[in-house]
Design an enzyme around this catalytic site. Structure first.
Site, mmCIF file in Angstrom:
data_model
loop_
_atom_site.group_PDB
_atom_site.id
_atom_site.type_symbol
_atom_site.label_atom_id
_atom_site.label_comp_id
_atom_site.label_asym_id
_atom_site.label_seq_id
_atom_site.Cartn_x
_atom_site.Cartn_y
_atom_site.Cartn_z
ATOM 1 N N ARG A 91 0.809 -1.145 -0.107
ATOM 2 C CA ARG A 91 0.105 0.144 -0.003
ATOM 3 C C ARG A 91 0.970 1.189 0.028
ATOM 4 O O ARG A 91 0.016 2.280 0.208
ATOM 5 C CB ARG A 91 -0.703 -0.413 1.331
ATOM 6 C CG ARG A 91 -1.878 -1.033 0.765
ATOM 7 C CD ARG A 91 -3.364 -0.650 1.739
ATOM 8 N NE ARG A 91 -3.946 -2.240 2.381
ATOM 9 C CZ ARG A 91 -4.142 -3.562 3.230
ATOM 10 N NH1 ARG A 91 -2.706 -3.161 3.680
ATOM 11 N NH2 ARG A 91 -4.519 -4.282 3.396
ATOM 12 N N LYS A 122 2.193 11.369 -10.794
ATOM 13 C CA LYS A 122 1.671 10.855 -11.688
ATOM 14 C C LYS A 122 2.266 9.268 -12.080
ATOM 15 O O LYS A 122 2.770 9.200 -13.014
ATOM 16 C CB LYS A 122 1.123 10.722 -13.560
ATOM 17 C CG LYS A 122 -0.160 11.884 -13.331
ATOM 18 C CD LYS A 122 -0.607 12.203 -14.405
ATOM 19 C CE LYS A 122 -1.877 13.402 -14.175
ATOM 20 N NZ LYS A 122 -2.213 13.483 -16.267
ATOM 21 N N GLU A 159 8.333 18.231 -24.476
ATOM 22 C CA GLU A 159 8.156 19.192 -23.734
ATOM 23 C C GLU A 159 8.567 20.320 -22.894
ATOM 24 O O GLU A 159 7.962 21.559 -21.543
ATOM 25 C CB GLU A 159 7.813 17.904 -22.326
ATOM 26 C CG GLU A 159 6.809 16.487 -23.082
ATOM 27 C CD GLU A 159 5.367 16.039 -22.812
ATOM 28 O OE1 GLU A 159 4.940 17.530 -22.665
ATOM 29 O OE2 GLU A 159 5.110 15.783 -23.403
ATOM 30 N N GLU A 178 -5.610 16.872 -10.719
ATOM 31 C CA GLU A 178 -5.858 17.312 -12.098
ATOM 32 C C GLU A 178 -7.324 17.757 -12.195
ATOM 33 O O GLU A 178 -8.056 16.990 -12.494
ATOM 34 C CB GLU A 178 -5.438 16.499 -12.685
ATOM 35 C CG GLU A 178 -5.803 16.033 -13.844
ATOM 36 C CD GLU A 178 -5.625 15.464 -15.207
ATOM 37 O OE1 GLU A 178 -5.627 14.194 -14.505
ATOM 38 O OE2 GLU A 178 -4.462 16.011 -16.321
ATOM 39 N N ARG A 230 -4.374 22.146 -14.555
ATOM 40 C CA ARG A 230 -3.435 21.574 -14.680
ATOM 41 C C ARG A 230 -3.334 21.024 -15.689
ATOM 42 O O ARG A 230 -2.240 20.559 -16.635
ATOM 43 C CB ARG A 230 -3.563 19.911 -13.550
ATOM 44 C CG ARG A 230 -3.158 19.161 -13.710
ATOM 45 C CD ARG A 230 -2.116 18.534 -12.645
ATOM 46 N NE ARG A 230 -1.035 16.940 -12.871
ATOM 47 C CZ ARG A 230 -0.472 16.781 -12.054
ATOM 48 N NH1 ARG A 230 -1.005 16.843 -11.006
ATOM 49 N NH2 ARG A 230 -0.112 15.574 -12.688
ATOM 50 N N ASN A 259 -2.154 20.190 -21.141
ATOM 51 C CA ASN A 259 -2.273 19.413 -22.059
ATOM 52 C C ASN A 259 -2.016 20.119 -23.419
ATOM 53 O O ASN A 259 -2.911 19.401 -24.610
ATOM 54 C CB ASN A 259 -3.745 18.740 -21.865
ATOM 55 C CG ASN A 259 -3.764 17.774 -21.219
ATOM 56 O OD1 ASN A 259 -2.779 17.050 -20.508
ATOM 57 N ND2 ASN A 259 -4.810 18.006 -20.335
ATOM 58 N N HIS A 319 -1.138 18.178 -27.013
ATOM 59 C CA HIS A 319 -1.493 16.463 -26.090
ATOM 60 C C HIS A 319 -3.177 15.611 -27.276
ATOM 61 O O HIS A 319 -2.909 14.940 -27.272
ATOM 62 C CB HIS A 319 -2.124 16.843 -25.319
ATOM 63 C CG HIS A 319 -0.119 16.089 -24.302
ATOM 64 N ND1 HIS A 319 0.918 17.839 -24.665
ATOM 65 C CD2 HIS A 319 0.248 15.337 -23.920
ATOM 66 C CE1 HIS A 319 1.458 16.901 -24.287
ATOM 67 N NE2 HIS A 319 2.051 15.547 -23.841
ATOM 68 N N HIS A 343 7.277 10.945 -28.728
ATOM 69 C CA HIS A 343 5.748 11.613 -27.979
ATOM 70 C C HIS A 343 5.804 12.540 -28.106
ATOM 71 O O HIS A 343 4.870 13.528 -28.155
ATOM 72 C CB HIS A 343 5.500 11.091 -26.293
ATOM 73 C CG HIS A 343 4.310 11.901 -25.326
ATOM 74 N ND1 HIS A 343 3.334 12.009 -26.011
ATOM 75 C CD2 HIS A 343 4.438 12.835 -24.517
ATOM 76 C CE1 HIS A 343 2.237 12.654 -24.812
ATOM 77 N NE2 HIS A 343 3.802 12.895 -24.003
HETATM 78 N N1 LIG Z 1 3.733 10.345 -14.915
HETATM 79 C C1 LIG Z 1 4.294 11.409 -15.905
HETATM 80 O O1 LIG Z 1 3.985 12.719 -15.692
HETATM 81 C C2 LIG Z 1 4.600 11.369 -17.551
HETATM 82 C C3 LIG Z 1 4.533 12.633 -17.675
HETATM 83 C C4 LIG Z 1 5.249 12.304 -19.805
HETATM 84 C C5 LIG Z 1 5.666 11.245 -20.052
HETATM 85 N N2 LIG Z 1 5.181 10.215 -18.979
HETATM 86 C C6 LIG Z 1 5.717 8.484 -19.641
HETATM 87 O O2 LIG Z 1 6.732 8.286 -19.982
HETATM 88 C C7 LIG Z 1 7.204 7.934 -21.144
HETATM 89 C C8 LIG Z 1 7.506 8.118 -22.111
HETATM 90 O O3 LIG Z 1 9.135 8.451 -21.702
HETATM 91 P P1 LIG Z 1 10.668 8.528 -22.262
HETATM 92 O O4 LIG Z 1 10.533 9.361 -23.055
HETATM 93 O O5 LIG Z 1 11.197 9.055 -21.235
HETATM 94 O O6 LIG Z 1 10.894 7.002 -22.453
HETATM 95 P P2 LIG Z 1 11.555 5.788 -22.238
HETATM 96 O O7 LIG Z 1 12.054 5.594 -20.751
HETATM 97 O O8 LIG Z 1 10.166 4.409 -23.361
HETATM 98 O O9 LIG Z 1 13.056 6.296 -23.010
HETATM 99 C C9 LIG Z 1 12.930 6.456 -24.386
HETATM 100 C C10 LIG Z 1 13.694 5.135 -24.921
HETATM 101 O O10 LIG Z 1 15.003 6.134 -24.852
HETATM 102 C C11 LIG Z 1 15.971 5.061 -23.810
HETATM 103 N N3 LIG Z 1 16.836 5.579 -23.113
HETATM 104 C C12 LIG Z 1 16.837 6.323 -21.084
HETATM 105 N N4 LIG Z 1 17.766 6.854 -21.253
HETATM 106 C C13 LIG Z 1 18.384 7.020 -21.921
HETATM 107 C C14 LIG Z 1 20.261 6.973 -21.946
HETATM 108 N N5 LIG Z 1 20.079 7.551 -21.043
HETATM 109 N N6 LIG Z 1 20.368 7.092 -23.013
HETATM 110 C C15 LIG Z 1 20.544 5.708 -24.012
HETATM 111 N N7 LIG Z 1 19.065 5.827 -24.281
HETATM 112 C C16 LIG Z 1 18.259 5.499 -23.104
HETATM 113 C C17 LIG Z 1 14.850 4.037 -23.146
HETATM 114 O O11 LIG Z 1 15.424 2.248 -22.707
HETATM 115 C C18 LIG Z 1 13.505 3.636 -24.079
HETATM 116 O O12 LIG Z 1 14.348 2.781 -25.740
HETATM 117 C C19 LIG Z 1 5.356 7.689 -21.878
HETATM 118 O O13 LIG Z 1 4.837 6.195 -21.254
HETATM 119 C C20 LIG Z 1 4.795 8.159 -21.208
HETATM 120 O O14 LIG Z 1 3.314 8.381 -21.072
HETATM 121 C C21 LIG Z 1 4.291 9.887 -18.400
HETATM 122 ZN ZN LIG Z 2 3.203 14.810 -23.044
#
Ligand SMILES: NC(=O)c1ccc[n+]([C@@H]2O[C@H](COP(=O)([O-])OP(=O)(O)OC[C@H]3O[C@@H](n4cnc5c(N)ncnc54)[C@H](O)[C@@H]3O)[C@@H](O)[C@H]2O)c1
Ligand SMILES: [Zn+2]
Ligand SMILES: NC(=O)c1ccc[n+]([C@@H]2O[C@H](COP(=O)([O-])OP(=O)(O)OC[C@H]3O[C@@H](n4cnc5c(N)ncnc54)[C@H](O)[C@@H]3O)[C@@H](O)[C@H]2O)c1
Ligand SMILES: [Zn+2]
Lengths: 367, 367
Positions: free
Chosen positions: A123, A144, A186, A238, A242, A246, A249, A266
């Protein structure tokens, strides 16, 4: 080292940004109050772990912690309940207790997954983010956490704040260039919605950002995190402001859904979405300079601002209607009022959105 | 109708207890602010659904809600991640949105599972409890929701408060007698830890409680919920006083683990555990009358107070050490100081616990 605090009452936490921070992670865990007798679990992915996991493990063990690591396959597909269950199993087998923490070493995928593990194991136990992508500056603020369901993204999760975010800029040096630009989308978005000076600063310093200049990148991530933190502090769950986050988006998600996840990253998809929002702004009577400067900023960061011809307006519209369940022909969009200010507009005509999408597919000036 | 409020700041919620309440559920949902345009999901089990689901569905539809139901197999095995995922799938397919609610119609199993669905679907939507067991008076206060992992009970979950609890006493009429006694064990436990008068009231009214006299049962559930609510309000996340609620549970959990879940019902196991705690109290110098009156109360409620001969003291000790990771020969127990007052004792010798367990296996007076 730069530090900011995300202000959320008793759930407030610090974000440290700088070079060479990984080796301090043990000290930070002690300072955050995690006892040496409780095991720590590091979650990382198959791209990040070979590069940075040994250093993090060593830093924690050097401080006296018992550490276990769980490495997931890189990529969005790992944000699943099946992988979630595997990580939980590792946590139980390693004997994590209520005083333990889960450390997310990776991008947003690792952060979202590990965060949901931390939120739900017994939990809720400790959660520490060690972001290794630029995009993860976004997920490191806001609390999130989530995994995907086969029928919908981010469907299963929680609002769960980390105890600490440690952002080591050195890890970003191995990011592929497209991931760099995608993350910067972003960053500049945070300027576009609330900080005019910062948005123009990104335009001026785009090449330093793309080349990962430590000084510029540190500043940009600090500003990006700080702006998001301000929004989130005002609206943790949210309900209001907040929604500004978006910007770009609604169209961005539709592009991801129609094109298939992974065709556009993304940040790339929302860059096109932000271009679309700026076009919509012009259509609603805002100054054209908003569009022109938005395009300049995104282009300077090597981000796409046009929709490839093969994207069908009908399919994009359908994806948006499905995503947001818009009713009776009116849609809600975050629309820029100027660079650095946005409004929530609830009565956008579907026909206006169609025109924007069609326009996004054309080369050259829209006017 | 009796109503109490669980005071938790902005997460406060009412518990309504009385006869014939099921047919009011639609009205209560409207009053609690759930909009008619957002679908509701009822989770129930294969024992409860045939008896009470149609009435609940009709009451909600009568008010104008769109309702979908998901019926799980009765029993603890349904508190799994696999069933959890099935319920989430139903929720997505039914189009539940952020303004929707999950209604738990059943005992603690349905409540814990449905609660975790509500806590995590879209990062948290509405949650309404409609308990149909006496034991569920306990799970309807405190906000603990969870599913089990094959390696450990209640390992995956959240603290998540319902918006509303509707306790229709009429549903209890179909409970098997052992389930009635098992539930009453937690009721009298609430008296034993914090309310001397209520504990003796349970002794005096035991036969009315066992025969489900509406007046007596309504009062007992109100007091039970109110006492637990007081403890939880003071300590929502289980850092201090909330430990009192574990009276009888260290030994009780060991009995469940060694005997196999389901041999003793939960309330039966903790009844033996409470008898053990009272014996331990005598061993630590408290008055013998604590033990004698505890035994009288539990026996009057048709609860077991002896360990069957086949239970091995070694195995029980091992299960306890595993459960709580007690270190260096000292164990922590909740020990009665008198009827209606308990302490947390941190330095109980293992040898004393062994003696208590051995004593619990013997017939007749311990002195
Ligand atoms: N929680 C939130 O508020 C929030 C906000 C934005 C995005 N997200 C989520 O985040 C995800 C996207 O994040 P992301 O773009 O970081 O994706 P990711 O974690 O998949 O990283 C992108 C790619 O880069 C690689 N990578 C990461 N760090 C690296 C490094 N230092 N050197 C080499 N390769 C590296 C990863 O292995 C992956 O293949 C989505 O699932 C999205 O829904 C969440
Ligand atoms: Zn985003
Ligand atoms: N969240 C908490 O704070 C908390 C507290 C105590 C117990 N629990 C959990 O609750 C569960 C035990 O609760 P429970 O004893 O209610 O178990 P349960 O839900 O399994 O119900 C017991 C049995 O009675 C049947 N039943 C329920 N209502 C009935 C009715 N009105 N008529 C006929 N049959 C009926 C059920 O189908 C089941 O077979 C455990 O999983 C335990 O971990 C949680
Ligand atoms: Zn219990």
């Amino acid at each position: 080292m730069r530090s900011i605090t995300v202000e959320l009452g008793e759930r407030s936490y610090p974000i440290h940004i700088g070079s060479g921070l990984l080796r301090d992670i043990g000290r930070h865990c002690v300072k955050a109050g995690f006892p040496l007798r409780s095991p720590l679990l590091i979650v990382s992915d198959s791209e990040v772990a070979p590069r940075y996991l040994p250093m993090v493990e060593a830093a924690l063990r050097g401080e006296g912690y018992v550490v276990v690591s769980h490495v997931i396959p890189a990529g969005e597909a790992s944000k699943s309940l099946a992988v979630y269950e595997e990580v939980i199993t590792t946590a139980i087998q390693a004997g994590l207790d209520r005083s333990s923490a889960v450390l997310a070493l990776g991008g947003g995928v690792v952060g979202d997954l590990a965060g949901f593990v931390a939120a739900s194991y017994m939990r809720g136990i400790g959660f520490i983010q060690i972001p290794t992508t630029i995009l993860a500056h976004d997920s490191s603020v806001g609390g999130k956490v989530a995994v995907n369901h086969p029928l919908a993204k981010n469907m299963i999760g929680a609002f769960y704040q980390p105890s600490l975010v440690l952002y080591d800029l050195d890890t970003l040096s191995t990011l592929p260039p497209r991931q760099i630009s995608s993350g910067l989308a972003e960053v500049v978005k945070h300027g576009l919605i609330l900080d005019r000076d910062f948005a123009y600063w990104c335009l001026e310093h785009a090449s330093e950002l793309l080349s990962l200049n430590t000084e510029a990148l540190g500043y940009a991530l600090e500003r990006g995190c700080a702006i998001k933190a301000r929004v989130v502090s005002n609206d943790e769950r949210e309900h209001g402001q907040r929604a500004f986050l978006n910007l770009g988006h609604t169209i961005g998600h539709a592009i991801e859904a129609v094109g298939g996840y992974g065709v556009f990253l993304h940040g790339e998809a929302i860059a096109i979405g932000m271009a679309g929002s700026a076009l919509l702004a012009a259509k609603l009577g805002r100054e054209r300079v908003i569009y022109e400067d938005t395009i300049a900023m995104l282009s300077a960061l090597s981000l796409p601002v046009r929709l490839p011809a093969e994207y069908s307006v009908d399919e994009l519209m359908e994806a948006m209607m499905h995503d947001k369940k818009f009713k009776e022909g009116k849609m809600t969009f975050i629309v820029p009022d100027s660079i650095g200010a946005v409004s929530i507009v609830n009565d956008v005509q579907q026909s206006a959105v169609r025109e924007v999408l069609a326009q996004l597919k054309k080369e050259g000036s829209p006017w």
